[in-house]
Design an enzyme around this catalytic site. Structure first.
Site, PDB file in Angstrom:
ATOM      1  N   TRP A  53      41.016 -13.353 -29.064  1.00 27.66           N
ATOM      2  CA  TRP A  53      40.567 -13.098 -27.694  1.00 27.66           C
ATOM      3  C   TRP A  53      40.389 -11.610 -27.426  1.00 27.66           C
ATOM      4  CZ3 TRP A  53      37.983 -16.778 -25.877  1.00 27.66           C
ATOM      5  CH2 TRP A  53      38.311 -18.100 -26.198  1.00 27.66           C
ATOM      6  N   ASP A  79      44.600  -9.146 -20.437  1.00 24.43           N
ATOM      7  CA  ASP A  79      44.187 -10.548 -20.405  1.00 24.43           C
ATOM      8  C   ASP A  79      45.451 -11.378 -20.575  1.00 24.43           C
ATOM      9  OD1 ASP A  79      43.324 -13.103 -20.900  1.00 24.43           O
ATOM     10  OD2 ASP A  79      41.985 -12.596 -22.562  1.00 24.43           O
ATOM     11  N   LYS A  90      45.186 -22.856 -18.012  1.00 20.35           N
ATOM     12  CA  LYS A  90      46.392 -23.013 -18.837  1.00 20.35           C
ATOM     13  C   LYS A  90      47.632 -23.067 -17.949  1.00 20.35           C
ATOM     14  CE  LYS A  90      43.624 -20.355 -21.902  1.00 20.35           C
ATOM     15  NZ  LYS A  90      43.262 -21.306 -22.935  1.00 20.35           N
TER      16      LYS A  90
HETATM   17  N1  PMP Z   1      41.427 -15.046 -23.151  1.00 25.85           N
HETATM   18  C1  PMP Z   1      42.387 -15.855 -23.628  1.00 25.85           C
HETATM   19  C2  PMP Z   1      43.704 -15.275 -24.019  1.00 25.85           C
HETATM   20  C3  PMP Z   1      42.134 -17.219 -23.777  1.00 25.85           C
HETATM   21  O1  PMP Z   1      43.066 -18.028 -24.273  1.00 25.85           O
HETATM   22  C4  PMP Z   1      40.866 -17.740 -23.393  1.00 25.85           C
HETATM   23  C5  PMP Z   1      40.536 -19.208 -23.464  1.00 25.85           C
HETATM   24  N2  PMP Z   1      41.193 -19.962 -24.351  1.00 25.85           N
HETATM   25  C6  PMP Z   1      39.919 -16.854 -22.910  1.00 25.85           C
HETATM   26  C7  PMP Z   1      40.224 -15.520 -22.785  1.00 25.85           C
HETATM   27  C8  PMP Z   1      38.550 -17.335 -22.503  1.00 25.85           C
HETATM   28  O2  PMP Z   1      38.680 -18.003 -21.311  1.00 25.85           O
HETATM   29  P1  PMP Z   1      37.482 -18.808 -20.632  1.00 25.85           P
HETATM   30  O3  PMP Z   1      37.186 -19.971 -21.489  1.00 25.85           O
HETATM   31  O4  PMP Z   1      38.084 -19.162 -19.296  1.00 25.85           O
HETATM   32  O5  PMP Z   1      36.335 -17.876 -20.520  1.00 25.85           O
END
Ligand code: PMP
Length: 374
Positions: free
Chosen positions: A101, A185, A209
């Site tokens: 991520w 994040d 989550k």
């Molecule tokens: N950052 C993290 C730490 C994530 O776990 C995720 C999704 N699993 C995201 C960003 C991306 O999120 P989204 O699908 O809501 O764009």
């Protein structure tokens, strides 16, 4: 009706009490004769919902007054580019990469670099040539080189796919960064442990989550970081305009905000974030102990001091048993345990809404499975 123990990484399990309340309020919210989905976002009913959600979140995280709380759309992924466009506006920004991520965040920032400014790698734990970059730990101090003039320093405090989590609420990093604001994040561990919001310039998290339904992303921004957006910024992407308009430049994701608000109230009933953190510590200890005491039957590759309390990836010594494990788990009512496609194996996501009984059921199953197949 029988509900399963759902270990999905996201969208993930929601507290059953919240789902029941949503069901009970579905047709007629508080006597207004309609569901939240059907009401005007400008009406007094929804105003109460969003104001209460924000107030409860502020209380849960002790958000200082000089921070704005924004309810946005586009997921955490949209914020990967929206943040440099809002905060950097031509200046260089620093990025730490400790998993998929944070890697995606820097890649997205680079796409908008011609307008937002360069995204510089300030440290990475990616292992050259390793399968899926082999992220298994946090960065050590000496592996981080900071630009004191950076517009911000971005990191992902819990890497959902690899199960790597910052343990010290960024105390050391914030001290080192000095006046460079930290942008975190926290998608996959927000509200699961106590944080000192004042250490961060921006905290953001996709809802699906630990907050509520997908379609909503939460963004907590220090006020002095507003108003720095590039001049060509579409208004819908501009943090300052969103803050000035109570997250309602346009129609917000009303149902998601409503359900998230109920999750915040549920969290308060559990005793708040501090109490939740104690439960999360117990759940994670139970699962890691099961893995570590399996004599190698199960294995978690993450350095002990970097292990996530929320996302626990593990492999089976004999990968030929993977499919059998998943099928038997499913029969035992334990679902969504398949690991992310980039790393394989298994992953159990044990967010706030996963009760200790669910982790106990998983651990009992894993021990029995190892006994039979080991
Ligand atoms: N950052 C993290 C730490 C994530 O776990 C995720 C999704 N699993 C995201 C960003 C991306 O999120 P989204 O699908 O809501 O764009």
């Amino acid at each position: 009706m029988s509900r399963v123990w759902n270990f999905s990484a996201g969208p993930a399990a929601l507290p059953e009490a919240v789902l029941t309340q949503v069901r009970d309020e579905m047709l007629d919210w508080h006597g207004c004769g309609m569901s939240v989905m059907e009401m005007s976002h400008r009406g007094k009913e929804f105003a109460t919902i969003i104001e209460t959600a924000e107030a409860d979140l502020r209380e849960l995280l002790a958000v200082p007054q000089h921070y704005k709380v924004l309810f946005l759309q586009g997921g955490a992924t949209q914020l990967f580019s929206q943040i440099p466009l809002n905060l950097a506006a031509g200046r260089s920004a620093d990025y730490l990469v400790t998993g998929s991520w944070s890697k995606k965040a820097v890649e997205e920032a680079r796409r908008v670099a011609p307008i937002a400014g360069p995204a510089r790698l300030a440290g990475s734990t990616a292992v050259k040539g390793a399968l899926a970059d082999g992220f298994t730990r946090l960065l050590r101090d000496e592996e981080i080189s900071l630009d004191p003039g950076a517009a911000f320093l971005h990191l992902c405090t819990n890497e959902t796919i690899y199960g790597v989590e910052v343990q010290d609420d960024c105390a050391a990093l914030a001290a080192r960064a000095g006046s460079v604001p930290l942008v975190a994040d926290m998608s996959s561990h927000i509200l699961s442990r106590q944080v000192d919001v004042s250490r961060y310039g921006v905290i953001y998290a996709g809802a699906q989550k630990n907050i509520g339904p997908s379609g909503l992303v939460l963004c907590i921004v220090r006020e002095d970081l507003l108003g720095k957006a590039v001049s060509t910024m579409p208004s819908i992407m501009d943090f300052r305009l969103m803050a000035e308009n109570g997250s309602m430049i346009n129609t917000p994701p009303t149902f998601g905000i409503y359900v998230s608000g109920l999750v915040f109230q549920w969290l308060k009933r559990q005793g708040g974030v501090a109490a939740m953190e104690q439960v999360n510590i117990r759940k994670a200890e139970m699962l890691y102990r099961c893995i570590d005491e399996s004599g190698g039957f199960y294995r978690n590759p993450v350095e002990t001091t970097s292990r996530s309390r929320m996302n626990v990836p593990f492999t089976l010594q004999d990968t030929a048993l993977d499919a059998v494990f998943l099928a038997e788990a499913r029969d035992a009512g334990l679902v969504s345990l398949k690991g992310h496609k980039t790393v394989g194996g298994m992953r159990a996501s044990i967010y706030n809404a996963m009760p200790e009984a669910g982790v106990t059921a998983l651990v009992d199953f894993m021990r029995q499975f190892a006994k039979v197949h080991g």
